[in-house]
Design a protein around this motif. Structure first.
Motif, PDB file in Angstrom:
ATOM      1  N   SER A 131      19.267  29.071 -19.401  1.00 39.76           N
ATOM      2  CA  SER A 131      18.102  29.524 -20.166  1.00 39.76           C
ATOM      3  C   SER A 131      18.518  30.581 -21.190  1.00 39.76           C
ATOM      4  O   SER A 131      19.335  31.457 -20.896  1.00 39.76           O
ATOM      5  N   PRO A 132      17.944  30.534 -22.383  1.00 34.59           N
ATOM      6  CA  PRO A 132      18.283  31.556 -23.374  1.00 34.59           C
ATOM      7  C   PRO A 132      17.773  32.956 -22.996  1.00 34.59           C
ATOM      8  O   PRO A 132      18.227  33.943 -23.560  1.00 34.59           O
ATOM      9  N   HIS A 133      16.875  33.041 -22.053  1.00 39.96           N
ATOM     10  CA  HIS A 133      16.327  34.332 -21.629  1.00 39.96           C
ATOM     11  C   HIS A 133      17.071  34.906 -20.437  1.00 39.96           C
ATOM     12  O   HIS A 133      16.723  35.980 -19.959  1.00 39.96           O
ATOM     13  N   CYS A 134      18.091  34.199 -19.972  1.00 35.02           N
ATOM     14  CA  CYS A 134      18.870  34.621 -18.805  1.00 35.02           C
ATOM     15  C   CYS A 134      20.204  35.190 -19.258  1.00 35.02           C
ATOM     16  O   CYS A 134      20.927  34.560 -20.029  1.00 35.02           O
ATOM     17  N   LEU A 135      20.542  36.376 -18.775  1.00 36.00           N
ATOM     18  CA  LEU A 135      21.823  37.007 -19.101  1.00 36.00           C
ATOM     19  C   LEU A 135      22.913  36.617 -18.124  1.00 36.00           C
ATOM     20  O   LEU A 135      24.071  36.955 -18.335  1.00 36.00           O
TER      21      LEU A 135
END
Length: 175
Positions: A131-135
């Motif tokens: 996910s692009p929101h997951c680091l």
């Protein structure tokens, strides 16, 4: 009211007895108690932080407080403030929205402080890693002392992990 009181005194207890504790759980809890005393010289206070999980790990953490494990009587307690915590239990993948709040919680903890990444998501982002929101996992934001794998890890695995904190400070332990 008086009649009800006398009836309840003659009738006796209506609750069920506590379920028998299996040998593995009793051994784990006893070892955990010894490890906490060895490492900290007192009880172990834990602050749980959800960094973006599906709540599976939280359900297992809550199960640690049920009648089978009952960690309060062994000196292990979940606390509401990071200022009172020794251990930061981080569940879920580290999301962009929660990274700053998790870092603030860590900085508010007194020394010595330990970070435990719980579950596959806490380890490396799990199924949410793309996910692009997951680091990624907890290690993307905080220095992780211990990693407990599983999706979600069972309460017994969480106990084993907390016992793993008795290893030397600074070692990255993966169970």
């Amino acid at each position: 009211m008086r009649r009800t009181l006398f009836e309840s005194l003659h009738r006796g207890t209506l609750t069920e007895p506590a379920p028998p504790r299996d040998a593995e759980t009793a051994a784990l809890v006893a070892e955990l108690d010894r490890a906490a005393l060895r490492r900290l010289g007192r009880s172990l206070a834990i602050r749980a932080v959800d960094a973006g999980s599906c709540n599976g790990c939280e359900l297992e953490i809550i199960a640690l407080g049920n009648v089978l494990y009952d960690l309060e009587r062994f000196g292990l307690k979940l606390v509401a403030s990071p200022r009172h915590a020794d251990v930061l239990l981080v569940t879920g993948p580290m999301t962009r929205n929660m990274s700053a709040a998790t870092r603030l919680a860590y900085e508010a903890m007194p020394a010595p402080k330990f970070v435990v990444a719980v579950g596959d998501c806490g380890r490396d982002g799990g199924v949410f890693a793309a996910s692009p929101h997951c680091l990624g996992g907890t290690a993307a934001v905080l220095p992780v002392t211990l990693t407990i794998p599983g999706c979600p890890p069972a309460p017994a695995a969480l106990l084993r992990g907390l016992i793993g904190l008795s290893d030397p400070i600074g070692s990255d332990v993966v169970l």
